[in-house]
Design an enzyme around this catalytic site. Structure first.
Site, PDB file in Angstrom:
ATOM      1  N   HIS A  58       0.670  -1.321   0.353  1.00 16.43           N
ATOM      2  CA  HIS A  58       0.202  -0.378   0.056  1.00 16.43           C
ATOM      3  C   HIS A  58       0.819   1.053  -0.238  1.00 16.43           C
ATOM      4  O   HIS A  58       0.597   2.502  -0.754  1.00 16.43           O
ATOM      5  CB  HIS A  58      -0.716   0.107   0.970  1.00 16.43           C
ATOM      6  CG  HIS A  58      -1.972   1.176   1.411  1.00 16.43           C
ATOM      7  ND1 HIS A  58      -1.787   2.213   2.038  1.00 16.43           N
ATOM      8  CD2 HIS A  58      -2.985   1.322   0.571  1.00 16.43           C
ATOM      9  CE1 HIS A  58      -2.915   2.951   2.105  1.00 16.43           C
ATOM     10  NE2 HIS A  58      -3.684   2.262   0.797  1.00 16.43           N
TER      11      HIS A  58
ATOM     12  N   ASP B 136      -6.185   1.980  -1.707  1.00 19.21           N
ATOM     13  CA  ASP B 136      -6.909   1.135  -0.283  1.00 19.21           C
ATOM     14  C   ASP B 136      -7.639  -0.271  -1.084  1.00 19.21           C
ATOM     15  O   ASP B 136      -7.630  -0.781  -0.119  1.00 19.21           O
ATOM     16  CB  ASP B 136      -7.966   2.602   0.078  1.00 19.21           C
ATOM     17  CG  ASP B 136      -7.022   3.827  -0.136  1.00 19.21           C
ATOM     18  OD1 ASP B 136      -6.109   3.720  -0.209  1.00 19.21           O
ATOM     19  OD2 ASP B 136      -7.503   4.369   0.462  1.00 19.21           O
TER      20      ASP B 136
END
Length: 145
Positions: A73, A119
């Site tokens: 991420h 996300d």
């Protein structure tokens, strides 16, 4: 009513003049995605200081699969910033939570879609990774070299 509108305009003007940095607009979206994918007994906050990469900063090698989700991420956000000139922390986007998955809306290649996909991927990864209690609040200077 007119006084209310005037006060609102003054407040907005003062905020702009104060040069206050914007709040992370997509943080609420990301938190909602995480809550949707993780086990019910966990809260999204338990993922905020986990391993070497879940939370602010990051260094060394990820210590497990869940920490790797955060590492990926972080890199996804980094690519969004460098390659696409996006600001992932303030980028708003549209998505839908449905049937245990997450659907990101928007045209491919737009900042909104790129950040949403970062996300989404992380939240789904969290949901598929084991949470190991002893990896919460670790000594990062010792374990994350």
């Amino acid at each position: 009513m007119l006084i209310f509108l005037w006060c609102g305009a003054v407040c907005v003007s003062l905020l702009g003049a104060a040069n206050i940095p914007p709040h992370p607009l997509n943080l609420i979206n990301f938190m909602e995605m995480i809550r949707y994918t993780i086990p019910c007994e966990k809260t999204w906050g338990e993922y905020a200081d986990y391993g070497c990469y879940c939370g602010a900063g990051g260094s060394g090698r990820p210590i497990d699969a869940l920490d790797r989700c955060c590492y990926v991420h972080d890199n996804c956000y980094g690519d969004a910033e460098k390659k696409h000139k996006c600001n992932p922390k303030t980028q708003s986007y549209s998505y839908k939570l449905t049937k245990r998955t997450i659907i990101c809306y928007g045209a491919a290649g737009t900042c909104a879609r790129i950040v949403c996909d970062c996300d989404r991927t992380a939240a789904l990864c969290f949901g598929n990774s084991e949470y190991i209690e002893r990896h919460k609040n670790i000594d990062t200077k010792r374990h994350c070299r």
